[in-house]
Design an enzyme around this catalytic site. Structure first.
Site, PDB file in Angstrom:
ATOM      1  N   SER A   1     -19.533   7.896  88.390  1.00 56.13           N
ATOM      2  CA  SER A   1     -19.002   9.093  88.534  1.00 56.13           C
ATOM      3  C   SER A   1     -18.757   9.234  89.773  1.00 56.13           C
ATOM      4  CB  SER A   1     -18.760   9.993  87.448  1.00 56.13           C
ATOM      5  OG  SER A   1     -18.155  10.671  87.254  1.00 56.13           O
TER       6      SER A   1
ATOM      7  N   TYR B   1     -23.850  16.165  82.577  1.00 61.40           N
ATOM      8  CA  TYR B   1     -23.293  14.354  82.349  1.00 61.40           C
ATOM      9  C   TYR B   1     -23.211  13.789  84.005  1.00 61.40           C
ATOM     10  CZ  TYR B   1     -19.123  11.033  82.968  1.00 61.40           C
ATOM     11  OH  TYR B   1     -18.591   9.724  83.601  1.00 61.40           O
TER      12      TYR B   1
END
Length: 256
Positions: A144, A157
């Protein structure tokens, strides 16, 4: 977006795609199969996984949890029944809590890292020796943009995806001599169920955070899953034969 011209870059090649029931994993599996790959598809959502497999000729659907070694062993056995694998896409992942680190519970932290980090490691552990025995292969992990910079909205995350980035780069350096390339893609805000899950968790803050995400992006929009998939397919293909250890942002210029 104009559809990419269909080729047959993966004819005769065998691989594993985790997280294949939805989002980037599903789209990558469909595109790889359309170009000739024979795949083992893994996900916890059995119903959606079967739908993906039905659209991928010769695919095997395997319901399982990527964080469970026994389930990954079953995926490896399914690959062995097909033949030597040379492709791996690790798209299984979860968002986790959208709260400051001090408010994240131990259970939430452990589950997030079990899926995003341990799940990636288990897939690599299963596939890398098999790829080496077969003479090489290509790995694309899904990280990501939040794994490249800090993220105040979902810091846990961000930490897990940062681990995926450096795990992948470590594989690139340690397995290149075996003919294995490992790259990671780092999507920004992409229209997926996971992104919509972010906004659902945020509740009353959702509209403001979504507007902030859009305002920070030079393109002024969220990306499409197909835009990530095309990068994944390129990195898996022989056209990327000298690309190894890259963490590629796919984010409309957000990190430029």
């Amino acid at each position: 977006m104009q559809e990419a011209e269909l080729t047959e870059r993966f004819t005769g090649r065998i691989g594993l795609v985790t997280g294949a029931a939805s989002g980037i994993g599903r789209d990558a599996a469909l595109a790889m199969a359309a170009e000739g790959a024979r795949l083992v598809l893994m996900d916890r959502d059995a119903t959606a996984l079967e739908a993906t497999a039905a659209a991928c000729p010769g695919a095997v659907a395997l319901e399982g949890d990527v964080s469970a070694a026994a389930d990954m062993d079953r995926a490896a056995a399914a690959l062995d029944a097909m033949g030597p694998p040379s492709l791996l896409v690790t798209a299984a992942g979860m968002l986790g809590p959208t709260r400051p680190l001090a408010e994240v519970t131990e259970e939430e932290w452990d589950r997030l890292f079990a899926v995003n980090v341990k799940g990636t490691w288990l897939a690599l552990r299963a596939l890398l020796p098999r790829m080496a025995r077969a003479g090489g292969g290509a790995v694309v992990t899904i990280a990501s943009g939040s794994g490249l910079i800090g993220n105040a909205v979902f810091p846990a995350y961000s930490a897990s995806k940062g681990a995926v980035v450096l795990m992948t780069r470590s594989v690139a350096t340690s397995h290149a001599a075996e003919g294995i390339r490992a790259n990671t893609v780092c999507p920004g805000q992409i229209e997926t169920p996971m992104l919509r899950g972010v906004f659902q968790q945020l509740g009353d803050r959702a509209a403001g955070v979504e507007a902030m995400f859009r305002a920070r992006n030079p393109s002024g929009r969220f990306g499409e899953v197909a835009e990530v998939t095309q990068a994944v397919l390129f990195l898996l293909s022989d056209a990327a034969s000298y690309i190894n250890g890259v963490a590629l942002p796919i984010d409309g210029g957000r990190l430029a």
